[in-house]
Write a protein that holds these residues in place. Structure first.
Motif, PDB file in Angstrom:
ATOM      1  N   LEU A   1       2.925  28.922  27.471  1.00  0.00           N
ATOM      2  CA  LEU A   1       2.433  27.707  26.831  1.00  0.00           C
ATOM      3  C   LEU A   1       0.967  27.541  27.190  1.00  0.00           C
ATOM      4  O   LEU A   1       0.598  27.560  28.376  1.00  0.00           O
ATOM      5  CB  LEU A   1       3.222  26.478  27.303  1.00  0.00           C
ATOM      6  CG  LEU A   1       2.770  25.150  26.686  1.00  0.00           C
ATOM      7  CD1 LEU A   1       3.189  25.070  25.219  1.00  0.00           C
ATOM      8  CD2 LEU A   1       3.338  23.966  27.460  1.00  0.00           C
TER       9      LEU A   1
ATOM     10  N   VAL B   1       6.498  30.464  30.938  1.00  0.00           N
ATOM     11  CA  VAL B   1       7.687  29.653  30.661  1.00  0.00           C
ATOM     12  C   VAL B   1       8.952  30.509  30.521  1.00  0.00           C
ATOM     13  O   VAL B   1      10.030  30.087  30.936  1.00  0.00           O
ATOM     14  CB  VAL B   1       7.491  28.759  29.414  1.00  0.00           C
ATOM     15  CG1 VAL B   1       6.435  27.693  29.690  1.00  0.00           C
ATOM     16  CG2 VAL B   1       7.129  29.564  28.174  1.00  0.00           C
TER      17      VAL B   1
ATOM     18  N   ASP C   1      -1.992  24.942  27.205  1.00  0.00           N
ATOM     19  CA  ASP C   1      -2.186  23.487  27.193  1.00  0.00           C
ATOM     20  C   ASP C   1      -3.688  23.201  27.125  1.00  0.00           C
ATOM     21  O   ASP C   1      -4.418  23.441  28.085  1.00  0.00           O
ATOM     22  CB  ASP C   1      -1.568  22.885  28.456  1.00  0.00           C
ATOM     23  CG  ASP C   1      -1.641  21.369  28.496  1.00  0.00           C
ATOM     24  OD1 ASP C   1      -2.337  20.781  27.654  1.00  0.00           O
ATOM     25  OD2 ASP C   1      -1.004  20.778  29.391  1.00  0.00           O
TER      26      ASP C   1
ATOM     27  N   PHE D   1       9.572  22.030  24.754  1.00  0.00           N
ATOM     28  CA  PHE D   1      10.172  22.810  23.675  1.00  0.00           C
ATOM     29  C   PHE D   1      11.636  23.076  23.978  1.00  0.00           C
ATOM     30  O   PHE D   1      12.091  22.975  25.121  1.00  0.00           O
ATOM     31  CB  PHE D   1       9.419  24.133  23.472  1.00  0.00           C
ATOM     32  CG  PHE D   1       9.508  25.093  24.625  1.00  0.00           C
ATOM     33  CD1 PHE D   1      10.481  26.087  24.660  1.00  0.00           C
ATOM     34  CD2 PHE D   1       8.611  25.013  25.686  1.00  0.00           C
ATOM     35  CE1 PHE D   1      10.564  26.970  25.728  1.00  0.00           C
ATOM     36  CE2 PHE D   1       8.692  25.899  26.761  1.00  0.00           C
ATOM     37  CZ  PHE D   1       9.666  26.867  26.777  1.00  0.00           C
TER      38      PHE D   1
ATOM     39  N   LEU E   1       2.428  27.328  21.807  1.00  0.00           N
ATOM     40  CA  LEU E   1       3.526  28.022  22.471  1.00  0.00           C
ATOM     41  C   LEU E   1       3.606  29.434  21.911  1.00  0.00           C
ATOM     42  O   LEU E   1       3.784  29.622  20.708  1.00  0.00           O
ATOM     43  CB  LEU E   1       4.850  27.287  22.238  1.00  0.00           C
ATOM     44  CG  LEU E   1       6.094  27.895  22.881  1.00  0.00           C
ATOM     45  CD1 LEU E   1       6.010  27.860  24.404  1.00  0.00           C
ATOM     46  CD2 LEU E   1       7.365  27.188  22.391  1.00  0.00           C
TER      47      LEU E   1
ATOM     48  N   CYS F   1       5.395  32.880  21.420  1.00  0.00           N
ATOM     49  CA  CYS F   1       6.761  33.390  21.396  1.00  0.00           C
ATOM     50  C   CYS F   1       6.779  34.792  20.799  1.00  0.00           C
ATOM     51  O   CYS F   1       5.877  35.180  20.056  1.00  0.00           O
ATOM     52  CB  CYS F   1       7.661  32.493  20.549  1.00  0.00           C
ATOM     53  SG  CYS F   1       7.651  30.751  20.999  1.00  0.00           S
TER      54      CYS F   1
ATOM     55  N   ALA G   1      10.334  32.588  24.412  1.00  0.00           N
ATOM     56  CA  ALA G   1       9.093  31.816  24.578  1.00  0.00           C
ATOM     57  C   ALA G   1       8.462  32.317  25.867  1.00  0.00           C
ATOM     58  O   ALA G   1       9.084  32.275  26.929  1.00  0.00           O
ATOM     59  CB  ALA G   1       9.388  30.325  24.656  1.00  0.00           C
TER      60      ALA G   1
ATOM     61  N   LEU H   1       8.883  23.271  19.095  1.00  0.00           N
ATOM     62  CA  LEU H   1       7.855  22.696  19.976  1.00  0.00           C
ATOM     63  C   LEU H   1       7.696  21.223  19.640  1.00  0.00           C
ATOM     64  O   LEU H   1       7.669  20.847  18.468  1.00  0.00           O
ATOM     65  CB  LEU H   1       6.526  23.430  19.785  1.00  0.00           C
ATOM     66  CG  LEU H   1       5.334  22.935  20.609  1.00  0.00           C
ATOM     67  CD1 LEU H   1       5.588  23.083  22.107  1.00  0.00           C
ATOM     68  CD2 LEU H   1       4.065  23.688  20.197  1.00  0.00           C
TER      69      LEU H   1
ATOM     70  N   TYR I   1      -1.304  21.870  21.945  1.00  0.00           N
ATOM     71  CA  TYR I   1      -0.474  22.861  22.624  1.00  0.00           C
ATOM     72  C   TYR I   1      -0.262  24.052  21.707  1.00  0.00           C
ATOM     73  O   TYR I   1      -0.137  23.900  20.490  1.00  0.00           O
ATOM     74  CB  TYR I   1       0.897  22.280  22.990  1.00  0.00           C
ATOM     75  CG  TYR I   1       0.862  21.070  23.889  1.00  0.00           C
ATOM     76  CD1 TYR I   1       0.679  21.209  25.256  1.00  0.00           C
ATOM     77  CD2 TYR I   1       1.033  19.790  23.367  1.00  0.00           C
ATOM     78  CE1 TYR I   1       0.650  20.103  26.086  1.00  0.00           C
ATOM     79  CE2 TYR I   1       0.998  18.675  24.188  1.00  0.00           C
ATOM     80  CZ  TYR I   1       0.809  18.836  25.543  1.00  0.00           C
ATOM     81  OH  TYR I   1       0.769  17.735  26.366  1.00  0.00           O
TER      82      TYR I   1
END
Length: 206
Positions: free
Chosen positions: A160, A174, A162, A194, A111, A113, A157, A188, A109
């Motif tokens: 994401l 998200v 995946d 998260f 994330l 931000c 954030a 995370l 993953y």
């Protein structure tokens, strides 16, 4: 897939062979600073990639663990060695910062931000004209905009990524914000979940 603009809480899947060693996924934080007044007040945003390697991903039913691993302006990462995630640099004015992700077969993953330097003052990430754009360099582009005008958060954030989706990579909108004036970055977990305002504290002035 062509170009896709995600809606709020939307998602899109890029079809790809993750065992292809030449495959490169890029994620770019773009911001124009918004209005002239907003740019004069300050417009230094920073792209963060919090990540979980595939080897640490936990399956449903297993207890997830939090990770502290991140690529950002103080830890640029590497595109030729683990984590195979690298940031191109630190833009302190409106523009863009880009994360390059290689070896998707080793990723779990990521994330994406954004952090707003304290000396920017108050103002929502949306007011900076910020969005994330993810591409595979082969004709698929996913734009992830922001919808909320939250004025007192230093962190958001945004998306994401995946890498556990069979046959592809899923990008999810998200858009979660930190608490008002909270410096702690998101955390995370190895399950891809998260939490905001629970990670390492960052403080950056322009």
């Amino acid at each position: 897939m062509g170009k896709v603009l995600l809606t709020k809480a939307g998602q899109a899947t890029i079809d790809m062979r993750k065992d292809d060693p030449s495959l490169v996924v890029t994620a770019t934080l773009e911001w124009n600073g918004g209005s002239a007044t907003r740019r004069r007040a300050g417009a230094d945003l920073d792209l963060y990639a919090l990540y979980v390697p595939r080897s640490l991903v936990t399956s449903p039913g297993q207890r997830p663990v939090k990770t502290d691993q991140a690529v950002y302006y103080r830890q640029l990462g590497s595109s030729v060695a683990p984590p195979y995630i690298a940031l191109d640099g630190d833009s302190k004015v409106p523009g863009r910062e880009t994360i390059t992700i290689r070896r998707p077969d080793l990723q779990g993953y990521v994330l994406l931000c954004a952090y707003s330097a304290v000396e920017n003052g108050t103002g929502s990430f949306k007011s900076y004209g910020a969005q994330v754009v993810v591409t595979d360099g082969r004709g698929s582009t996913v734009a992830v905009p922001l919808f909320n005008n939250r004025n007192l958060s230093y962190w958001v954030a945004i998306a994401l990524i995946d890498f556990n989706v069979p046959g592809g990579v899923e990008i999810r909108h998200v858009e979660k914000y930190s608490g008002n004036h909270v410096e702690a970055r998101p955390t995370l977990y190895s399950s891809g979940t998260f939490r905001m305002s629970t990670g390492k504290i960052e403080f950056k002035t322009r």
